[in-house]
Design an enzyme around this catalytic site. Structure first.
Site, PDB file in Angstrom:
ATOM      1  N   ASP A  95      -5.480  -3.181   1.196  1.00 54.72           N
ATOM      2  CA  ASP A  95      -5.864  -3.323   2.582  1.00 54.72           C
ATOM      3  C   ASP A  95      -6.998  -4.301   2.215  1.00 54.72           C
ATOM      4  OD1 ASP A  95      -6.079  -3.802   5.373  1.00 54.72           O
ATOM      5  OD2 ASP A  95      -6.020  -1.624   5.843  1.00 54.72           O
TER       6      ASP A  95
HETATM    7  C1  BGC Z   1      -6.079  -3.764   8.741  1.00 59.82           C
HETATM    8  C2  BGC Z   1      -4.951  -4.180   8.088  1.00 59.82           C
HETATM    9  C3  BGC Z   1      -4.634  -5.845   8.406  1.00 59.82           C
HETATM   10  C4  BGC Z   1      -5.559  -6.586   7.324  1.00 59.82           C
HETATM   11  C5  BGC Z   1      -5.317  -8.024   7.311  1.00 59.82           C
HETATM   12  C6  BGC Z   1      -7.139  -4.864   7.687  1.00 59.82           C
HETATM   13  O1  BGC Z   1      -8.500  -4.805   8.368  1.00 59.82           O
HETATM   14  O2  BGC Z   1      -6.492  -2.515   8.382  1.00 59.82           O
HETATM   15  O3  BGC Z   1      -3.752  -3.506   8.821  1.00 59.82           O
HETATM   16  O4  BGC Z   1      -3.320  -5.950   7.851  1.00 59.82           O
HETATM   17  O5  BGC Z   1      -6.888  -6.100   7.663  1.00 59.82           O
HETATM   18  O6  BGC Z   1      -5.723  -8.338   8.577  1.00 59.82           O
END
Ligand code: BGC
Length: 774
Positions: A301
């Site tokens: 993530d």
């Molecule tokens: C979120 C993810 C997301 C990623 C990219 C993160 O902060 O937890 O779910 O896909 O950002 O935007």
């Protein structure tokens, strides 16, 4: 273009080699999903790997977010670094670059400068639509309609793919049981089985049957794992669950997604029992890639490799990179840890070349399957971007999905559906003419203020003879979000005390034959980093509600929200409540379809609604405890000041008709572990309108090697039943429904007695029993 690309290849040998790949891919029509390894793809992956230098291998594991203008990177230092890395072929993927023009320009940087010209894969959070916005995932899950869910994911994929994107970071299949957690809006709610089947429908919708088609994109099962169990509903917070709960409640949707061939996984920000997921080898390497034999790649993530330091699990980025790679995190999203440290770690033998190669191969495999080696620009098609996005057909599907997602919570006085010949309607509330909130959070390229408001929907549904009185009545007070704004930078300012709009709203309510009162939440009260301790009405909404209801009892509360809310005053006082979530681009039309009876509501809650926030986390599939709650023992495992049960339970939702369940029958009462029971039940439509019902099946294993929940959803069928008709519905009760992750650390059916219930919600009263014997 392809010829040009070939001419640019600096090393002739490689050019011929890659040309060979291209022919291969063209010959081979079918792309194979991640779980089915195709030997021809594997050979190509191995051939590319054999050509790669160490820096290029590490590069494939790097993902950057783009902050680009239409023609490429802007000139800040960070972007210069990214630009150099792209030119060197040291980047595997970019996220947040959206549009044919931008993706083409960025891909060109790699194709025209790098040695091996390994195409980038472009990822983006396409969560509930790209430009045509569908209901938020929690809302759409209330449809319990797997066909429409699959359809909307496929439209989202078609639109995203037409804009140069090949990969979405969806679906989120985190079982989530706490209304305080803002990200509850992104998934299918509190139930494990429902998250699994809806997750699979979304994966199938995004990926189709062939990833190389230019209208399908790779999906990403996230967040692996346990993110929805954050303590106290605070985003990113610690998760404390045991191994058995992890396997029984949280992992099944992920296993189902892996089996459905989901191309990628994203790990989660949280720790479980002391181990942050990004560094969790047991989850990523042993279970996902080992036990489940899954062949896709895991992306971290955002920044979660670097966050191992804040967790207190790594002393610096170097150690964080070591832990994450060894644990099976293949791609580094925006931590800059892999690019900085993997080479040294390899020299120091802290990571192995075999593990690095394995991660690279997983990424290359997807690039081949997407057809990017065949044509790195195949997703860059201006004509498709112009013609395939936000079309009339897509909006029609958005309306269909939206009306199916609406849940009728209360219709005590049969006020609904309205006649279209009403003399007057008062449309009141801060959300009544809001054209933006219905897009919800994570609205991708949904344009600011582009949805159909309730007021607009009502106006277009009624004739000129119906007078409409509109009053806003008060504010929700979130600052206006404009396109391009970063929602994380907004301060949370909800509580306005400005009651000056209420008198006019009361006057409008007096004039209306009926009142539509649109209240709830702002779109950005839910989503990432949007946890709340108060899940009631912010601002002056409660005062507005009480003032309006005082002067006109024919009020329909039209709720718009991204989480289960505390609506107890409304539920105890107001006879008519319609749950409308954030329904997307066609929100107003869909609401009007239901309000005026063009569509008979069929939605069922995917989450329990509490009496108050103190009950959270609240879910129906709880354990019995040693002192179970009962009406004669309300203090047992309950509260002294509030009920223990939900205000509106999981699976609940009314219709404009009524259904009656009878004659629950099992064809046998005793089976062996491998046999199945044929269950039948009669469902009658006892009202005067045709309607759809979601027939739900719940099972309880009475005694286990581990304690089992009081009941668990194990199947459902959504079916249309005509007025006056009785349908017999059948379920096969089999090992899949009876097994669980037992004390033996295996999925198995245990001998013993079981109860089964069938009905229209999780309080289903029809019950039968059976036994599993040797
Ligand atoms: C979120 C993810 C997301 C990623 C990219 C993160 O902060 O937890 O779910 O896909 O950002 O935007």
């Amino acid at each position: 273009m392809k010829k040009q690309t070939l001419l640019l290849f600096p090393i002739l040998l490689i050019a011929i080699f890659l040309y060979g790949f291209k022919k291969f891919v063209i010959d081979e029509q079918k792309t194979h999903l991640a779980t089915n390894l195709d030997i021809r793809v594997e050979q190509k992956v191995d051939s590319v790997l054999a050509l790669m230098h160490l820096n290029e291998k590490i590069g494939q594991l790097v993902q950057y977010s783009g902050k680009w203008n239409a023609t490429g990177p802007s000139s800040s230092n960070g972007d210069q670094h990214k630009l150099n890395k792209l030119k060197n072929g040291e980047v595997g993927s970019m996220l947040n670059i959206t549009s044919v023009e931008s993706t083409r320009e960025t891909q060109k940087i790699v194709m025209e400068n790098s040695r091996l010209k390994i195409p980038l894969i472009f990822g983006y959070d396409v969560i509930h639509g790209y430009k045509t916005i569908f209901p938020i995932p929690l809302g759409e899950s209330a449809s319990w309609d797997l066909d429409i869910i699959k359809k909307t994911a496929s439209i989202a994929a078609k639109e995203a793919a037409a804009s140069g994107i090949q990969w979405t970071f969806a679906p989120m299949i985190d079982v989530s049981r706490d209304a305080r957690w803002g990200r509850i809006m992104e998934g299918a709610g509190e139930d494990t089985y429902l998250n699994a089947v809806i997750g699979v429908a979304r994966v199938q919708g995004f990926q189709g049957d062939d990833l190389s088609k230019s209208n399908t994109i790779a999906a990403c099962a996230k967040h692996f794992a346990g993110y929805g169990f954050a303590e106290a509903g605070r985003d990113y917070n610690t998760v404390n669950i045991g191994e058995y709960e992890l396997h029984n409640a949280i992992l099944p949707p992920f296993k189902a997604a892996a089996e459905a061939g989901v191309a990628t996984f994203m790990n989660s920000f949280n720790e479980i029992d002391g181990i942050p997921s990004t560094g969790n080898k047991m989850l990523q390497r042993d279970i996902l890639k080992g036990d489940w034999g899954w062949n896709g790649f895991v992306v971290s993530d955002w920044g979660s490799i670097g966050e191992l330091i804040a967790h207190g699990y790594a002393k610096d980025k170097k150690q964080a990179a070591e832990i994450a790679l060894n644990a099976g995190s293949d791609m580094d999203m925006e931590s800059y840890a892999y690019e900085a440290h993997l080479e040294t770690l390899l020299k120091e033998k802290k990571i192995s070349l075999a593990q690095l190669d394995d991660a690279v191969k997983r990424i290359l495999r997807l690039k081949f399957n997407l057809g990017l080696f065949d044509d790195p620009y195949k997703y860059c098609d201006e004509a498709r971007e112009k013609n395939n996005v936000y079309t009339k057909e897509h909006l029609a599907i958005a309306r269909d999905a939206a009306k199916k997602s609406i849940v009728l919570l209360k219709n005590e006085t049969k006020l609904l559906p309205f006649s279209k010949n009403l003399k007057s309607i008062a449309v009141i509330g801060p959300l009544a003419d809001d054209k933006d909130a219905p897009l919800g959070n994570w609205r991708a390229k949904g344009e600011y203020n582009s949805s159909m408001s309730l007021l607009e929907g009502v106006k277009s549904a009624v004739g000129n003879n119906t007078k409409i009185y509109y009053e806003k009545g008060g504010d929700l007070t979130m600052p206006t979000i404009k396109p391009g704004d970063n929602q994380f930078l907004y301060p949370l300012r909800f509580n306005t005390t400005d009651v000056s709009g209420i008198p006019a709203a009361v006057e409008a309510a007096k004039k209306g034959e009926v009142v539509l009162l649109a209240i709830g939440e702002d779109a950005f009260q839910t989503g990432e980093g949007r946890s709340q301790t108060n899940i009631g009405f912010f601002g002056v909404q409660q005062q507005l509600l009480e003032a309006v209801y005082k002067v006109n009892k024919n009020v329909v509360i039209v709720l718009m929200n991204g989480r289960p809310m505390d609506i107890s005053w409304a539920a105890n006082n107001v006879p008519t409540i319609l749950e409308c979530w954030f329904l997307g681009s066609e929100s107003g039309n869909a609401m009007a379809d239901v309000l005026f009876g063009d569509y008979n509501p069929s939605g069922k809650l995917p989450v329990s609604f509490p009496h108050n926030v103190g009950q959270e986390p609240l879910y129906y599939n709880q354990k019995n405890t040693g002192r179970p709650y009962s009406p004669s023992h309300v203090t047992y495992s309950g509260y002294t000041d509030a009920p223990k049960t939900a205000l509106y339970p999981f699976g609940f939702g009314l219709s404009y008709t009524t259904f009656e369940y009878k004659n629950l029958k099992l064809d046998k009462n005793t089976i062996s572990k491998t046999e199945e029971i044929k269950l039948s039940v009669e469902v009658s439509n006892t009202g005067t309108r045709d309607g759809e019902e979601v027939v739900q099946l719940y099972i309880r294993d009475l005694v286990g090697s581990l304690t089992r929940p009081v009941k668990e959803l194990k199947g459902f069928q959504k079916t249309m039943i005509k007025a006056g008709e009785t349908k017999t519905i059948y379920f096969a009760v089999n090992a899949d429904m009876l097994q669980f992750y037992t004390i033996n650390k295996k999925w198995e059916v245990e001998l013993g007695d079981f109860n089964v219930w069938v009905g229209g919600d999780s309080n289903a009263p029809l019950k039968a029993s059976f036994s599993v014997t040797e």
